[in-house]
Design a protein around this motif. Structure first.
Motif, PDB file in Angstrom:
ATOM      1  N   TYR A 140      -8.923 -13.839 -15.257  1.00  0.00           N
ATOM      2  CA  TYR A 140      -9.793 -12.854 -14.622  1.00  0.00           C
ATOM      3  C   TYR A 140      -8.979 -11.720 -13.995  1.00  0.00           C
ATOM      4  O   TYR A 140      -9.388 -10.561 -14.035  1.00  0.00           O
ATOM      5  CB  TYR A 140     -10.672 -13.512 -13.562  1.00  0.00           C
ATOM      6  N   ILE A 141      -7.847 -12.074 -13.437  1.00  0.00           N
ATOM      7  CA  ILE A 141      -6.995 -11.057 -12.825  1.00  0.00           C
ATOM      8  C   ILE A 141      -6.457 -10.111 -13.891  1.00  0.00           C
ATOM      9  O   ILE A 141      -6.410  -8.895 -13.679  1.00  0.00           O
ATOM     10  CB  ILE A 141      -5.852 -11.714 -12.018  1.00  0.00           C
ATOM     11  N   GLN A 142      -6.081 -10.646 -15.039  1.00  0.00           N
ATOM     12  CA  GLN A 142      -5.589  -9.795 -16.124  1.00  0.00           C
ATOM     13  C   GLN A 142      -6.660  -8.802 -16.579  1.00  0.00           C
ATOM     14  O   GLN A 142      -6.355  -7.631 -16.846  1.00  0.00           O
ATOM     15  CB  GLN A 142      -5.105 -10.642 -17.307  1.00  0.00           C
ATOM     16  N   GLU A 143      -7.902  -9.254 -16.647  1.00  0.00           N
ATOM     17  CA  GLU A 143      -9.007  -8.346 -16.998  1.00  0.00           C
ATOM     18  C   GLU A 143      -9.122  -7.233 -15.960  1.00  0.00           C
ATOM     19  O   GLU A 143      -9.291  -6.064 -16.310  1.00  0.00           O
ATOM     20  CB  GLU A 143     -10.332  -9.117 -17.076  1.00  0.00           C
ATOM     21  N   PHE A 144      -9.036  -7.606 -14.689  1.00  0.00           N
ATOM     22  CA  PHE A 144      -9.110  -6.611 -13.620  1.00  0.00           C
ATOM     23  C   PHE A 144      -7.937  -5.630 -13.699  1.00  0.00           C
ATOM     24  O   PHE A 144      -8.122  -4.424 -13.522  1.00  0.00           O
ATOM     25  CB  PHE A 144      -9.140  -7.288 -12.249  1.00  0.00           C
ATOM     26  N   LEU A 145      -6.746  -6.151 -13.961  1.00  0.00           N
ATOM     27  CA  LEU A 145      -5.561  -5.279 -14.032  1.00  0.00           C
ATOM     28  C   LEU A 145      -5.723  -4.203 -15.106  1.00  0.00           C
ATOM     29  O   LEU A 145      -5.328  -3.048 -14.902  1.00  0.00           O
ATOM     30  CB  LEU A 145      -4.302  -6.104 -14.300  1.00  0.00           C
ATOM     31  N   LYS A 146      -6.312  -4.559 -16.227  1.00  0.00           N
ATOM     32  CA  LYS A 146      -6.558  -3.577 -17.296  1.00  0.00           C
ATOM     33  C   LYS A 146      -7.529  -2.502 -16.826  1.00  0.00           C
ATOM     34  O   LYS A 146      -7.285  -1.308 -17.015  1.00  0.00           O
ATOM     35  CB  LYS A 146      -7.106  -4.271 -18.548  1.00  0.00           C
ATOM     36  N   LYS A 147      -8.616  -2.919 -16.207  1.00  0.00           N
ATOM     37  CA  LYS A 147      -9.606  -1.956 -15.708  1.00  0.00           C
ATOM     38  C   LYS A 147      -8.998  -1.075 -14.613  1.00  0.00           C
ATOM     39  O   LYS A 147      -9.248   0.130 -14.569  1.00  0.00           O
ATOM     40  CB  LYS A 147     -10.837  -2.691 -15.165  1.00  0.00           C
ATOM     41  N   PHE A 148      -8.204  -1.679 -13.742  1.00  0.00           N
ATOM     42  CA  PHE A 148      -7.558  -0.934 -12.662  1.00  0.00           C
ATOM     43  C   PHE A 148      -6.622   0.127 -13.240  1.00  0.00           C
ATOM     44  O   PHE A 148      -6.643   1.278 -12.810  1.00  0.00           O
ATOM     45  CB  PHE A 148      -6.786  -1.895 -11.753  1.00  0.00           C
ATOM     46  N   ALA A 149      -5.808  -0.260 -14.208  1.00  0.00           N
ATOM     47  CA  ALA A 149      -4.846   0.673 -14.812  1.00  0.00           C
ATOM     48  C   ALA A 149      -5.559   1.826 -15.525  1.00  0.00           C
ATOM     49  O   ALA A 149      -5.071   2.960 -15.518  1.00  0.00           O
ATOM     50  CB  ALA A 149      -3.932  -0.074 -15.778  1.00  0.00           C
ATOM     51  N   GLU A 200       0.792   2.856  -8.656  1.00  0.00           N
ATOM     52  CA  GLU A 200       1.758   1.784  -8.916  1.00  0.00           C
ATOM     53  C   GLU A 200       1.162   0.451  -8.478  1.00  0.00           C
ATOM     54  O   GLU A 200       0.524   0.347  -7.430  1.00  0.00           O
ATOM     55  CB  GLU A 200       3.063   2.045  -8.160  1.00  0.00           C
ATOM     56  N   MET A 201       1.397  -0.585  -9.306  1.00  0.00           N
ATOM     57  CA  MET A 201       0.928  -1.936  -9.026  1.00  0.00           C
ATOM     58  C   MET A 201       2.102  -2.903  -9.082  1.00  0.00           C
ATOM     59  O   MET A 201       2.976  -2.751  -9.926  1.00  0.00           O
ATOM     60  CB  MET A 201      -0.057  -2.398 -10.103  1.00  0.00           C
ATOM     61  N   LYS A 202       2.077  -3.876  -8.203  1.00  0.00           N
ATOM     62  CA  LYS A 202       3.054  -4.964  -8.249  1.00  0.00           C
ATOM     63  C   LYS A 202       2.320  -6.263  -7.991  1.00  0.00           C
ATOM     64  O   LYS A 202       1.335  -6.302  -7.263  1.00  0.00           O
ATOM     65  CB  LYS A 202       4.140  -4.782  -7.184  1.00  0.00           C
ATOM     66  N   ARG A 203       2.841  -7.317  -8.570  1.00  0.00           N
ATOM     67  CA  ARG A 203       2.279  -8.658  -8.350  1.00  0.00           C
ATOM     68  C   ARG A 203       3.131  -9.374  -7.300  1.00  0.00           C
ATOM     69  O   ARG A 203       4.346  -9.227  -7.272  1.00  0.00           O
ATOM     70  CB  ARG A 203       2.291  -9.466  -9.653  1.00  0.00           C
ATOM     71  N   VAL A 204       2.464 -10.177  -6.479  1.00  0.00           N
ATOM     72  CA  VAL A 204       3.139 -10.933  -5.424  1.00  0.00           C
ATOM     73  C   VAL A 204       2.646 -12.375  -5.490  1.00  0.00           C
ATOM     74  O   VAL A 204       1.439 -12.622  -5.549  1.00  0.00           O
ATOM     75  CB  VAL A 204       2.832 -10.337  -4.026  1.00  0.00           C
TER      76      VAL A 204
END
Length: 135
Positions: free
Chosen positions: A71-80, A87-91
């Protein structure tokens, strides 16, 4: 300087935390229904100068991705797509929910308030942000 924003992404709701403009203090900002998250961020970015968005990366104990990573990967695509310049970073967010709950206990919060999952998500986002700032 600009703010840093952190997200504790969840399928139903997402906790959000933000730094001050000097990037010294991390504070809980809100908990938003995930389906409204992109709109919330769009409005926030319009009024505040944000240079970086941190997104929690849930991991299992063996360091493999958790089930929610899909689900996070889907969101990351929409966000980008929506915010291509941001800029995005994962923690790593392992144990943040447990740490958030413990901080609620330590601060003397009532049992009723500790059951508020939205508050736990917001505190978790703050812990993600503070972890990043300490590094």
């Amino acid at each position: 300087m600009a703010r840093i924003l952190a997200l504790d992404y969840g399928v139903k709701r997402t906790g959000i935390a933000v730094t001050d403009e000097m990037q010294i203090i991390a504070s809980g900002l809100a908990t938003v229904a995930t389906k409204e998250l992109l709109l919330y961020l769009e409005n926030y970015f319009r009024t505040e100068n944000v240079e970086l968005v941190l997104i929690g990366e849930p991991r299992q104990m063996d360091n493999s991705a958790s089930e929610s990573e899909v689900y996070i990967q889907e969101f990351l695509k929409k966000f980008a797509e929506k915010f291509p310049q941001m800029e995005m970073k994962r923690v790593d967010e392992r144990f943040t929910s447990k740490m958030a709950f413990q901080s609620m206990i330590d601060s003397g919060m009532s049992k009723k308030k500790r059951k508020d999952k939205a508050l736990v998500d917001e505190i978790s986002a703050t812990i993600i942000l503070q972890t990043y700032l300490y590094k």
